[in-house]
Design a protein around this motif. Structure first.
Motif, PDB file in Angstrom:
ATOM      1  N   GLU A 114       1.039  -0.593   0.135  1.00  0.00           N
ATOM      2  CA  GLU A 114      -0.293  -0.036  -0.225  1.00  0.00           C
ATOM      3  C   GLU A 114       0.776   1.773  -0.233  1.00  0.00           C
ATOM      4  O   GLU A 114       1.419   0.906   0.734  1.00  0.00           O
ATOM      5  N   GLY A 115       0.606   2.287  -0.809  1.00  0.00           N
ATOM      6  CA  GLY A 115       1.205   3.665  -0.585  1.00  0.00           C
ATOM      7  C   GLY A 115       2.591   3.718  -1.810  1.00  0.00           C
ATOM      8  O   GLY A 115       3.214   4.516  -1.444  1.00  0.00           O
ATOM      9  N   ASP A 116       2.551   2.597  -2.289  1.00  0.00           N
ATOM     10  CA  ASP A 116       4.286   2.609  -3.053  1.00  0.00           C
ATOM     11  C   ASP A 116       4.615   2.614  -4.462  1.00  0.00           C
ATOM     12  O   ASP A 116       5.817   3.065  -4.657  1.00  0.00           O
ATOM     13  N   LYS A 148      -4.235  -6.813   4.433  1.00  0.00           N
ATOM     14  CA  LYS A 148      -4.657  -5.666   4.631  1.00  0.00           C
ATOM     15  C   LYS A 148      -2.581  -5.103   4.249  1.00  0.00           C
ATOM     16  O   LYS A 148      -1.967  -6.018   4.313  1.00  0.00           O
ATOM     17  N   GLY A 149      -2.959  -3.954   3.544  1.00  0.00           N
ATOM     18  CA  GLY A 149      -1.206  -3.451   3.027  1.00  0.00           C
ATOM     19  C   GLY A 149      -0.889  -3.614   2.010  1.00  0.00           C
ATOM     20  O   GLY A 149       0.671  -3.566   1.096  1.00  0.00           O
ATOM     21  N   ARG A 150      -1.644  -4.344   0.872  1.00  0.00           N
ATOM     22  CA  ARG A 150      -1.208  -5.870  -0.249  1.00  0.00           C
ATOM     23  C   ARG A 150      -1.428  -4.253  -1.709  1.00  0.00           C
ATOM     24  O   ARG A 150      -0.940  -5.281  -2.546  1.00  0.00           O
ATOM     25  N   GLY A 151      -1.850  -3.590  -1.044  1.00  0.00           N
ATOM     26  CA  GLY A 151      -2.635  -2.419  -2.559  1.00  0.00           C
ATOM     27  C   GLY A 151      -4.147  -2.746  -2.179  1.00  0.00           C
ATOM     28  O   GLY A 151      -4.329  -3.554  -2.193  1.00  0.00           O
ATOM     29  N   SER A 152      -4.539  -1.039  -3.033  1.00  0.00           N
ATOM     30  CA  SER A 152      -5.902  -1.324  -3.006  1.00  0.00           C
ATOM     31  C   SER A 152      -5.515  -0.238  -4.402  1.00  0.00           C
ATOM     32  O   SER A 152      -5.163   0.083  -4.611  1.00  0.00           O
TER      33      SER A 152
END
Length: 179
Positions: free
Chosen positions: A47-49, A133-137
């Motif tokens: 997420e966020g990269d 959770k945290g793997r990208g959306s």
């Protein structure tokens, strides 16, 4: 594969060697330019990269802005966006990487944008079933900026190319993003 089954339509995406934020998308005999994430194509999405994840993702759902033109011709599920359309990008929320209705108290993305990027947007099966959770959306296939500036991790093409591709692909189509 039985005689009745046809192979899935595959949209192949590869980054350019000279600029990893831009690439080519190929579908059969059609090849069009595309924009990719600021971090290029990544094997391990977070997420966020700002990276476009590598992998094979089914094209699930098409959303469009009804005030910006006719709906695209497609055999994929099609739904109009509204000013209250959003997408949860908060890894702590139970609706992480799912559509939401605005206003929405947790982190989210507005789907009804002032620019053209989500005039037509296709949801990719990236971190969806289940959403980790945290793997990208909000990894979408959407409209590119006029100059093909990088995305936040999505794959983006010109509006006329999006309409051309959507008219030709069938349900079950996948986007294969290569490193």
């Amino acid at each position: 594969m039985t005689q009745l089954q046809k192979p899935a339509d595959i949209l192949e995406v590869r980054a350019l060697t000279r600029d990893r934020t831009k690439g080519n998308l190929r579908f059969g005999q059609i090849t069009v330019p595309c924009a990719l994430g600021r971090s290029g194509i990544l094997a391990r999405k977070k997420e966020g990269d700002s990276g476009t994840p590598s992998g094979r993702f089914e094209l699930l759902q098409v959303y469009y802005r009804p005030d910006k033109g006719l709906p695209p011709a497609t055999s994929l599920p099609l739904e109009p966006l509204t000013p209250v359309s959003g997408w949860c990008d908060d890894p702590r929320h139970r609706l992480y990487n799912r559509p939401v209705r605005l206003p929405f108290a947790s982190g989210h993305e507005r789907m009804w944008r002032q620019d053209r990027l989500y005039d037509i947007v296709v949801v990719l099966d990236c971190n969806m079933y289940p959403a980790v959770k945290g793997r990208g959306s909000a990894i979408f296939f959407h409209i590119a900026r006029e100059d093909y500036r990088p995305t936040e991790g999505c794959v983006a093409v010109a509006p006329e190319h999006m309409r051309l591709l959507l008219a030709k692909i069938r349900p079950g189509a996948v986007m294969q993003i290569h490193i």
